[in-house]
Design a protein around this motif. Structure first.
Motif, short mmCIF file in Angstrom:
data_model
loop_
_atom_site.label_atom_id
_atom_site.label_comp_id
_atom_site.label_asym_id
_atom_site.label_seq_id
_atom_site.Cartn_x
_atom_site.Cartn_y
_atom_site.Cartn_z
N LYS A 1 32.64 14.12 27.23
CA LYS A 1 31.79 13.05 27.77
C LYS A 1 30.91 12.43 26.70
CE LYS A 1 31.57 14.95 32.43
NZ LYS A 1 30.70 15.63 33.42
N GLN A 2 30.52 13.21 25.69
CA GLN A 2 29.67 12.70 24.61
C GLN A 2 30.49 12.10 23.47
OE1 GLN A 2 26.33 12.46 24.19
NE2 GLN A 2 25.96 13.22 26.25
N PRO B 1 32.83 24.39 30.55
CA PRO B 1 31.79 23.38 30.80
C PRO B 1 31.34 22.67 29.52
CG PRO B 1 31.25 25.42 31.93
CD PRO B 1 32.42 25.70 31.05
N TYR B 2 31.33 23.42 28.41
CA TYR B 2 30.93 22.81 27.13
C TYR B 2 31.98 21.82 26.66
CZ TYR B 2 27.53 26.53 27.19
OH TYR B 2 26.51 27.36 27.56
N MET C 1 19.30 18.35 33.64
CA MET C 1 20.22 18.54 32.53
C MET C 1 20.50 20.04 32.41
SD MET C 1 19.73 17.60 28.47
CE MET C 1 19.97 15.85 28.68
N ALA D 1 25.01 23.01 28.92
CA ALA D 1 26.17 22.37 28.30
C ALA D 1 25.86 20.91 27.95
CB ALA D 1 27.39 22.45 29.21
N GLN D 2 25.19 20.21 28.85
CA GLN D 2 24.81 18.81 28.58
C GLN D 2 23.83 18.73 27.41
OE1 GLN D 2 23.28 17.96 32.47
NE2 GLN D 2 25.18 17.00 33.16
N ASP E 1 34.03 20.11 28.42
CA ASP E 1 33.93 18.92 29.27
C ASP E 1 32.77 18.03 28.83
OD1 ASP E 1 34.76 17.32 31.51
OD2 ASP E 1 32.99 18.06 32.57
N GLU E 2 31.63 18.62 28.53
CA GLU E 2 30.47 17.83 28.09
C GLU E 2 30.69 17.24 26.70
OE1 GLU E 2 27.93 16.73 29.83
OE2 GLU E 2 28.72 17.80 31.56
N ALA F 1 25.71 19.50 24.05
CA ALA F 1 26.58 18.39 23.68
C ALA F 1 25.77 17.20 23.19
CB ALA F 1 27.45 17.98 24.87
N LYS F 2 24.67 16.90 23.84
CA LYS F 2 23.82 15.78 23.42
C LYS F 2 23.21 16.04 22.05
CE LYS F 2 19.75 13.08 24.69
NZ LYS F 2 19.31 13.06 23.32
#
Length: 87
Positions: free
Chosen positions: A36-37, A29-30, A1, A4-5, A32-33, A8-9
């Motif tokens: 995704k979240q 990158p943030y 991980m 950024a992942q 994009d994450e 976001a999580k």
């Protein structure tokens, strides 16, 4: 991980639905994450506008909001942090 992942999580787990800010190379990158979240990134033309939009949206809808800022900006001010919608 990656970072950024993780961010976001954590924001999703804390109930953040929207992030307001100005996109740029380091923040891509943030963004994009966040997508995704399931967190919507609201594009703004100025950090002050992002802070106002985030605060009003959060207060009206009782959402938790977040506005990212760059390392050199004024992150110590209240409008540059995450906040609960009912605060």
């Amino acid at each position: 991980m990656n970072v950024a992942q993780y961010i976001a999580k954590e924001l999703k787990d804390r109930g953040v639905r929207y992030v307001f800010g100005i996109p740029g190379g380091p923040s891509l990158p943030y963004i994009d994450e966040f997508r995704k979240q399931g967190i919507e990134f609201i594009l703004t033309s100025h950090e002050a506008a992002a802070g106002i939009m985030a605060d009003v949206t959060g207060r009206l809808n009782r959402y938790t909001w977040c506005m990212p800022c760059h390392l050199r900006s004024r992150c110590h001010k209240p409008q540059h942090r995450c906040r609960r919608g009912n605060a």
